[in-house]
Design a protein around this motif. Structure first.
Motif, short mmCIF file in Angstrom:
data_model
loop_
_atom_site.label_atom_id
_atom_site.label_comp_id
_atom_site.label_asym_id
_atom_site.label_seq_id
_atom_site.Cartn_x
_atom_site.Cartn_y
_atom_site.Cartn_z
N VAL A 189 52.48 86.29 12.06
CA VAL A 189 52.54 87.33 13.09
C VAL A 189 51.41 87.14 14.10
O VAL A 189 50.43 86.45 13.84
CB VAL A 189 52.44 88.74 12.47
N GLY A 190 51.59 87.80 15.26
CA GLY A 190 50.54 87.78 16.27
C GLY A 190 49.54 88.89 16.03
O GLY A 190 49.61 89.60 15.02
N SER A 191 48.65 89.09 16.97
CA SER A 191 47.60 90.10 16.82
C SER A 191 48.15 91.52 16.77
O SER A 191 47.52 92.43 16.27
CB SER A 191 46.60 89.99 17.98
N ASP A 192 49.39 91.71 17.29
CA ASP A 192 50.01 93.03 17.27
C ASP A 192 50.97 93.21 16.10
O ASP A 192 51.75 94.18 16.07
CB ASP A 192 50.75 93.27 18.59
N ASP A 193 50.92 92.32 15.13
CA ASP A 193 51.78 92.33 13.94
C ASP A 193 53.24 91.98 14.26
O ASP A 193 54.11 92.10 13.38
CB ASP A 193 51.74 93.71 13.23
N TRP A 194 53.52 91.57 15.48
CA TRP A 194 54.89 91.17 15.85
C TRP A 194 55.11 89.74 15.36
O TRP A 194 54.33 88.85 15.69
CB TRP A 194 55.07 91.25 17.37
N PRO A 195 56.15 89.49 14.56
CA PRO A 195 56.40 88.13 14.06
C PRO A 195 56.51 87.10 15.18
O PRO A 195 57.08 87.39 16.25
CB PRO A 195 57.75 88.28 13.32
N LEU A 196 55.98 85.93 14.95
CA LEU A 196 56.02 84.88 15.96
C LEU A 196 57.45 84.40 16.18
O LEU A 196 57.80 83.94 17.26
CB LEU A 196 55.13 83.71 15.53
N GLU A 197 58.28 84.49 15.15
CA GLU A 197 59.70 84.21 15.28
C GLU A 197 60.48 85.49 15.01
O GLU A 197 60.22 86.19 14.03
CB GLU A 197 60.13 83.12 14.28
N TYR A 231 60.36 94.09 13.74
CA TYR A 231 59.45 93.73 14.83
C TYR A 231 57.97 93.91 14.47
O TYR A 231 57.07 93.55 15.25
CB TYR A 231 59.75 94.57 16.07
N ARG A 232 57.70 94.47 13.30
CA ARG A 232 56.30 94.63 12.89
C ARG A 232 56.17 94.30 11.41
O ARG A 232 56.91 94.84 10.58
CB ARG A 232 55.83 96.07 13.13
N VAL A 233 55.25 93.42 11.10
CA VAL A 233 54.98 93.07 9.71
C VAL A 233 53.48 93.26 9.47
O VAL A 233 52.66 92.45 9.89
CB VAL A 233 55.40 91.62 9.39
N ALA A 234 53.15 94.38 8.85
CA ALA A 234 51.76 94.68 8.49
C ALA A 234 51.60 94.31 7.02
O ALA A 234 52.01 95.07 6.12
CB ALA A 234 51.44 96.15 8.72
N LYS A 235 51.05 93.15 6.79
CA LYS A 235 51.01 92.60 5.44
C LYS A 235 50.31 93.53 4.45
O LYS A 235 49.30 94.15 4.76
CB LYS A 235 50.33 91.23 5.47
N ASN A 236 50.91 93.61 3.26
CA ASN A 236 50.42 94.48 2.19
C ASN A 236 50.41 95.94 2.61
O ASN A 236 49.59 96.73 2.14
CB ASN A 236 49.02 94.05 1.73
N PHE A 237 51.35 96.29 3.49
CA PHE A 237 51.45 97.68 3.94
C PHE A 237 52.92 98.05 4.16
O PHE A 237 53.56 98.62 3.28
CB PHE A 237 50.63 97.87 5.23
N VAL A 238 53.48 97.67 5.32
CA VAL A 238 54.88 97.99 5.61
C VAL A 238 55.53 96.88 6.43
O VAL A 238 54.84 96.07 7.06
CB VAL A 238 55.02 99.31 6.42
N VAL A 239 56.87 96.84 6.38
CA VAL A 239 57.65 96.04 7.33
C VAL A 239 58.46 97.05 8.14
O VAL A 239 59.08 97.95 7.58
CB VAL A 239 58.56 95.02 6.62
N GLN A 240 58.41 96.90 9.44
CA GLN A 240 58.99 97.92 10.33
C GLN A 240 60.09 97.31 11.20
O GLN A 240 59.99 96.17 11.65
CB GLN A 240 57.88 98.51 11.22
#
Length: 239
Positions: free
Chosen positions: A221-229, A120-129
């Motif tokens: 992703v959106g502004s909250d790092d939540w993937p659009l799909e 549910y969270r993709v912070a690019k070049n950091f973590v996938v959560q």
């Protein structure tokens, strides 16, 4: 005219015919036991076993976390799990020197909690959560176990390197650094994330599937790092 003997024989034949038909009607049909196909039997056995697991381990709440997972960990010693997504698979190894976090991850895998959740969270070049979703089933399971938390098991030698598996936690109002049992992240930055060392419990690592992590990291992703799909997943124990 028929001879009396002929008439008598005809009557006997008619009575015998009627009698035989009556007997056929009165004899109940033998029930044939139908054998269920092997796949259906195996599926039923699997459901029974899953139900037994849920019933046997249905006492977890905020008050007994350590005792619960200490016992659970002694009986469930698996250390490898497989995450499957639409982008591929990720194989994880869980550390034995973080026993409560390991047992918790195995427990949630076996009750299929993670199968209700997403990356549910993709912070690019950091973590996938992963480990959360907007589905009611996800919320139901969390509520069932009273949104319990895990005490940190931070080990000096467990660093946030590329592919490290760690437990998310609330940043604010959390002086004891209690881990979320439901939300986890994988370090996607190839240089690691050293600023998270000593702040979060690292309880496992990726042993294969780095290409899958990189594919997830590229989604929009959106502004909250939540993937659009949505990126649903299934998680299973493999040893």
């Amino acid at each position: 005219m028929f001879h009396k003997t002929s008439i008598f024989l005809i009557l006997v034949a008619i009575i015998t015919f009627v009698s035989c038909n009556e007997e056929k009607k009165q004899v109940p049909k033998k029930k044939v036991e139908k054998v269920a196909p092997i796949k259906k039997v195996e599926k039923k056995i699997k459901k029974v076993k899953e139900k037994e697991v849920l019933e046997e381990w249905d006492t977890l709440d905020r008050t007994n976390v350590d005792a619960f997972f200490t016992k659970y960990g002694e009986l469930n010693k698996e250390t490898k799990v497989l995450i499957t997504t639409k982008f591929g698979k990720i194989k994880l190894r869980l550390f034995n020197d973080t026993p409560i976090h390991r047992a918790n991850f195995i427990f949630l895998t076996k009750i299929k909690y993670f199968n209700t959740a997403y990356f549910y969270r993709v912070a690019k070049n950091f973590v996938v959560q992963a480990g959360d979703s907007d589905k009611s089933e996800t919320a139901r399971i969390r509520g069932k176990y009273q949104h319990y938390r895990l005490k940190p098991e931070i080990r000096k030698r467990r660093r946030h390197k590329y592919g490290s598996l760690a437990a998310a936690k609330d940043v604010e109002n959390n002086p004891k650094k209690l881990s979320s049992p439901f939300n986890f992240y994988i370090v996607q930055n190839k240089k690691g994330a050293p600023h998270l060392d000593k702040e979060h419990t690292v309880f496992g690592e990726v042993i294969s599937g780095f290409s899958t992590i990189e594919k997830i990291a590229k989604v929009e992703v959106g502004s909250d790092d939540w993937p659009l799909e949505d990126i649903p997943m299934t998680v299973e124990v493999i040893n």
